[in-house]
Design a protein around this motif. Structure first.
Motif, short mmCIF file in Angstrom:
data_model
loop_
_atom_site.label_atom_id
_atom_site.label_comp_id
_atom_site.label_asym_id
_atom_site.label_seq_id
_atom_site.Cartn_x
_atom_site.Cartn_y
_atom_site.Cartn_z
N UNK A 694 0.84 -1.20 0.00
CA UNK A 694 0.00 0.00 0.00
C UNK A 694 0.87 1.25 0.00
N UNK A 695 0.33 2.31 -0.58
CA UNK A 695 1.08 3.56 -0.60
C UNK A 695 1.12 4.17 0.80
N UNK A 696 2.14 4.96 1.04
CA UNK A 696 2.24 5.68 2.31
C UNK A 696 1.34 6.92 2.23
N UNK A 697 0.50 7.09 3.24
CA UNK A 697 -0.36 8.28 3.28
C UNK A 697 0.18 9.24 4.33
N UNK A 698 -0.40 10.42 4.36
CA UNK A 698 0.16 11.50 5.18
C UNK A 698 -0.17 11.38 6.66
N UNK A 699 -0.84 10.31 7.04
CA UNK A 699 -1.30 10.22 8.42
C UNK A 699 -1.38 8.75 8.83
N UNK A 700 -1.16 8.48 10.09
CA UNK A 700 -1.24 7.10 10.59
C UNK A 700 -2.71 6.64 10.62
N UNK A 701 -2.92 5.35 10.43
CA UNK A 701 -4.26 4.74 10.47
C UNK A 701 -5.23 5.43 9.51
N UNK A 702 -4.74 5.70 8.28
CA UNK A 702 -5.55 6.42 7.29
C UNK A 702 -6.83 5.67 6.96
N UNK A 703 -6.74 4.35 6.80
CA UNK A 703 -7.94 3.61 6.44
C UNK A 703 -8.90 3.49 7.61
N UNK A 704 -8.39 3.39 8.82
CA UNK A 704 -9.25 3.37 10.00
C UNK A 704 -10.00 4.70 10.12
N UNK A 705 -9.35 5.78 9.75
CA UNK A 705 -9.99 7.10 9.76
C UNK A 705 -11.15 7.11 8.76
N UNK A 706 -10.89 6.56 7.57
CA UNK A 706 -11.96 6.50 6.56
C UNK A 706 -13.10 5.61 7.03
N UNK A 707 -12.77 4.54 7.73
CA UNK A 707 -13.80 3.64 8.23
C UNK A 707 -14.71 4.35 9.24
N UNK A 708 -14.12 5.15 10.11
CA UNK A 708 -14.89 5.92 11.08
C UNK A 708 -15.76 6.94 10.35
N UNK A 709 -15.21 7.54 9.30
CA UNK A 709 -15.98 8.50 8.49
C UNK A 709 -17.20 7.82 7.87
N UNK A 710 -17.01 6.62 7.35
CA UNK A 710 -18.13 5.87 6.76
C UNK A 710 -19.22 5.66 7.81
N UNK A 711 -18.82 5.28 9.03
CA UNK A 711 -19.79 5.06 10.10
C UNK A 711 -20.56 6.34 10.43
N UNK A 712 -19.85 7.44 10.51
CA UNK A 712 -20.46 8.73 10.87
C UNK A 712 -21.48 9.20 9.83
N UNK A 713 -21.27 8.83 8.57
CA UNK A 713 -22.09 9.37 7.48
C UNK A 713 -23.20 8.43 7.02
N UNK A 714 -23.52 7.40 7.80
CA UNK A 714 -24.63 6.51 7.42
C UNK A 714 -25.98 7.13 7.81
N UNK A 715 -25.99 8.14 8.65
CA UNK A 715 -27.24 8.64 9.22
C UNK A 715 -27.91 9.72 8.38
N UNK A 716 -29.23 9.71 8.41
CA UNK A 716 -30.01 10.81 7.82
C UNK A 716 -30.16 11.94 8.83
N UNK A 717 -30.04 11.61 10.10
CA UNK A 717 -30.27 12.60 11.16
C UNK A 717 -29.07 12.69 12.09
N UNK A 718 -29.14 11.97 13.21
CA UNK A 718 -28.05 12.07 14.19
C UNK A 718 -27.26 10.77 14.28
N UNK A 719 -26.01 10.91 14.70
CA UNK A 719 -25.18 9.76 15.00
C UNK A 719 -24.77 9.86 16.47
N UNK A 720 -24.95 8.76 17.20
CA UNK A 720 -24.67 8.73 18.64
C UNK A 720 -23.41 7.89 18.87
N UNK A 721 -22.43 8.47 19.55
CA UNK A 721 -21.19 7.77 19.84
C UNK A 721 -21.19 7.35 21.31
N UNK A 722 -21.19 6.06 21.56
CA UNK A 722 -21.10 5.57 22.94
C UNK A 722 -19.64 5.56 23.34
#
Length: 745
Positions: A694-722
């Motif tokens: 894989x290519x080196x990206x500018x930040x550690x855990x780049x794909x994990x960051x994208x995964x969290x972004x995917x989770x955050x953007x599934x909602x039509x309204x609110x997202x609740x983080x426990x």
């Protein structure tokens, strides 16, 4: 040159590829101070006004809620040779792709048979096919990469009967090999157990305790497995409850299996099959009907039974839409006209379905003779004869798949030997012996696939052989447009496949994707193909769709700032017409109380919005499975979660990876106190050797960051983080997001 001048004269769109070609060969014909982007923008404005009514009425009578925005329309109108449409989360990329196909056919008069629309999963393909083929009545080819690869492969190997090697077939091949070539030689088994110890292969376990302790006591595998079944039976405290739990679990999986192990299409079919088996009624699932139907089509009734030499057919109609009802009517009419004994069953609750089936069978003359609970339990165990060593089987296939998907596939042994020679002497002997066992099975596996007139192709083969021989195929397979969905997930072999199709037909490509949602590197996807699209397709044009119809402006602002901490990501400014204060809620819990707080949160959300569905997301299966340790939570069909006592609440629970592409009214993310895998974590050495770098990206855990972004953007309204009340026990992503929101306020 003539094409360029004609387009310029008629004020038509000029592709960047054409412009660069003229610039490099006849630049004198290009007007002074000519600005291609400005020229094309002017053309698109005129085309937009010209076809505005066409696009506004495109979905009339199909889905009146769909209204294409100006950016989508311009992306559709742009006539580039190579284009990448960056579509943000919830921006309507499926709609854009389907609309592009319709525009090409209606306005540009492209032959639908010369348009290929490709995606990755069957589900995504079905969504596109519904819109393009069924709604728009356009017979374009909508397919997965593997299905298209198989089409080319069948053409290549036309003198052979080609079939797809599924997981069930692979299990059969491995078990036969294990029985015949390994189990009979106990010295080999002993050596394998030593060579493939968990610490050598980076697995929690490879062989189960019963197998390790007892394999040498039996001369045949069948004797061993019968002893294993008796051992498992001795461990069971309540046989009825155990059988019920196993069957209930199987019925509620995404892939549903019967007691006999058949993979069926629905829960209803599994219930029918299990009832037949339990009551000693032999059946064939989807056996080919002896006569061809209209238009020489093959027919496979759901179940074929036999009573006193006469076939009896069962069809289960589990859907209740207009199209399905018509299919039901036609099948019932056909069996009536041909005087077949036929049982028609419609969707109903399991108890009702079983009662209806039972009554029909008795009416036909069947005698129900129930099997013993022991027979049923042993049948359930018979489905997984390799259960005590399935990690070893999985490892074998993981390595084989990695080799077969790699560019060094032909010279894999030389690559491995070269690697081993460069290792410390203490590991060389172990590695060579591991290689021998894996290679022996690889050779055996390939012989099973290609050792007869029937050729079996696994997923790696389908694209490999298509790539290898596509340019030698001589038949009418002209492609004018190749439209690729989820381009951020493309792998090296899929990229080469797409490029080969383009080169063979001189086709145009429209790739659609979102680098912010690239989360499947573990499955071979390489984000550099979307990052560097302009390098892989010289002369390509980057287009963007910025309007999102899912998330609020506040949510996309916070999430956009979070994802762009990685400077390698493609910059884009998403916009939304929706406003919602506090779209991200941080819900605190004390240690060991997360799932209790989850239950209270679900009830609170439901109280505020009775009709909203709720999606629970976790990073891993283990996080989601932990929900079901709570007595109030029950695992239902597919991803459904039942909250006992509150059955009116619509809840789904799944991993974030599985949620890609989905939308829910409200989203809850759990397990956010879990740490990420260590950056230097390694896999089995042979898998590491054939893993795409894989290519080196500018930040550690780049794909994990994208995964969290995917989770955050599934909602039509609110997202609740426990989140844990103690900041030190939270994911650092949570603290980072909290600080972004705090600073914005």
């Amino acid at each position: 040159m003539k094409e360029f001048l004609d387009k310029l004269k008629n004020q038509e769109y000029i592709s960047k590829v054409l412009y660069l070609k003229v610039l490099n060969t006849n630049k004198d014909v290009i007007p002074n101070h000519f600005d291609l982007d400005k020229y094309n923008n002017d053309v698109l404005e005129k085309l937009y006004l010209k076809y505005k009514d066409y696009f506004e009425n495109m979905y009339k009578g199909i889905d009146d809620n769909i209204c294409l925005d100006k950016e989508q329309i311009k992306a559709i109108l742009a006539d580039e040779d190579y284009s990448l449409i960056i579509a943000g989360a919830g921006s309507g990329k499926t709609t854009t792709m389907a609309s592009k196909v319709k525009y090409l056919v209606d306005i540009k008069k492209i032959d639908p048979s010369k348009i290929i629309v490709m995606s990755y999963t069957k589900k995504a393909t079905e969504e596109l096919e519904k819109r393009i083929v069924y709604d728009f009545k356009i017979p374009a080819r909508v397919t997965t990469f593997h299905s298209l690869g198989l089409m080319y492969t069948r053409t290549i190997f036309k003198n052979h009967k080609c079939y797809v090697v599924d997981d069930h077939k692979r299990q059969q091949i491995f078990l036969k090999y294990f029985k015949e070539y390994l189990f009979k030689d106990k010295d080999k088994i002993k050596e394998i157990i030593t060579l493939f110890e968990p610490e050598y292969v980076m697995r929690k376990w490879v062989f189960g305790h019963f197998f390790r302790d007892n394999y040498d006591k039996y001369s045949t595998f069948d004797e061993y497995f019968n002893a294993y079944k008796e051992f498992k039976l001795s461990e069971v405290k309540d046989l009825d409850e155990t059988i019920h739990d196993i069957i209930d679990h199987d019925l509620n999986q995404e892939s549903i299996h019967t007691i006999k192990g058949e993979l069926v299409r629905s829960k209803g079919e599994a219930i029918i099959a299990n009832f037949l088996y339990i009551n000693n009624i032999e059946y064939d699932y989807e056996k080919i009907y002896p006569h061809l139907m209209n238009e020489r089509k093959t027919y496979r009734p759901d179940f074929t039974l036999n009573l006193a030499g006469e076939d009896i057919y069962i069809e289960y109609f589990g859907l209740n839409n207009k199209k399905y009802k018509e299919i039901q009517r036609l099948k019932e009419q056909y069996h009536k006209e041909h005087h077949n004994k036929f049982i028609s069953l419609e969707y109903s609750e399991p108890k009702t379905l079983i009662n209806n089936l039972k009554n029909e069978l008795i009416k036909m003359g069947f005698k129900l003779k129930p099997k013993t609970q022991k027979e049923i339990y042993f049948a359930l165990l018979d489905r997984y004869p390799s259960s005590q060593f399935f990690p070893f089987e999985n490892l074998m296939y993981e390595v084989i798949d990695a080799i077969k998907s790699h560019e060094d596939r032909k010279d894999y042994r030389e690559k491995i030997i070269k690697f081993i020679k460069n290792q410390d002497i203490e590991y060389q002997d172990i590695y060579l012996k591991q290689l021998k066992y894996i290679n022996d099975f690889y050779v055996y596996y390939q012989k099973c696939l290609f050792g007869s007139v029937e050729y079996g192709f696994d997923f790696s083969d389908m694209i490999y052989y298509a790539n290898k021989y596509i340019h030698s195929i001589h038949h009418n397979d002209q492609v004018d447009y190749l439209i690729i969905d989820e381009y951020q997930d493309i792998s090296k072999e899929r990229y080469i496949f797409a490029k080969n199709i383009l080169n063979k037909s001189n086709a145009k490509i429209v790739a659609v994707g979102d680098d912010w949602q690239s989360i499947f590197s573990f499955a071979g996807s390489k984000i550099e193909y979307i990052y560097n699209f302009l390098n892989y397709f010289p002369g390509a044009k980057l287009l963007k769709i910025s309007q999102t119809y899912r998330n609020s402006q506040e949510l996309i602002k916070y999430c956009g700032e979070f994802i762009m901490k990685n400077n390698t990501q493609i910059k884009k400014e998403l916009i939304s017409q929706k406003d919602l204060s506090d779209p991200i809620k941080f819900v605190l819990f004390e240690p060991l109380t997360e799932y209790q707080v989850l239950k209270r949160l679900i009830l609170k959300i439901h109280k505020q919005n009775k009709d909203h569905n709720i999606l629970i997301l976790g990073r891993t299966n283990a996080i989601i499975d932990a929900c079901y340790l709570e007595p109030e939570f029950k695992d239902e069909l597919g991803t459904k979660l039942k909250f006992v006592g509150y059955e009116d609440i619509d809840i789904d629970a799944m991993t974030i990876h599985k949620s890609k592409g989905l939308t829910a009214d409200e989203v809850i993310i759990i397990g956010l106190n879990k740490s990420f895998p260590k950056k230097d974590r390694h896999d089995f050495w042979m898998l590491e050797l054939f893993k795409e770098k894989l290519i080196e990206e500018d930040i550690a855990f780049a794909e994990e960051r994208r995964l969290f972004y995917v989770a955050l953007t599934r909602t039509k309204n609110r997202v609740y983080l426990l989140v844990n009340r103690d900041p030190k026990l939270r994911s650092f992503f949570v603290n980072e997001l909290y600080n972004i929101i705090k600073e914005e306020r």
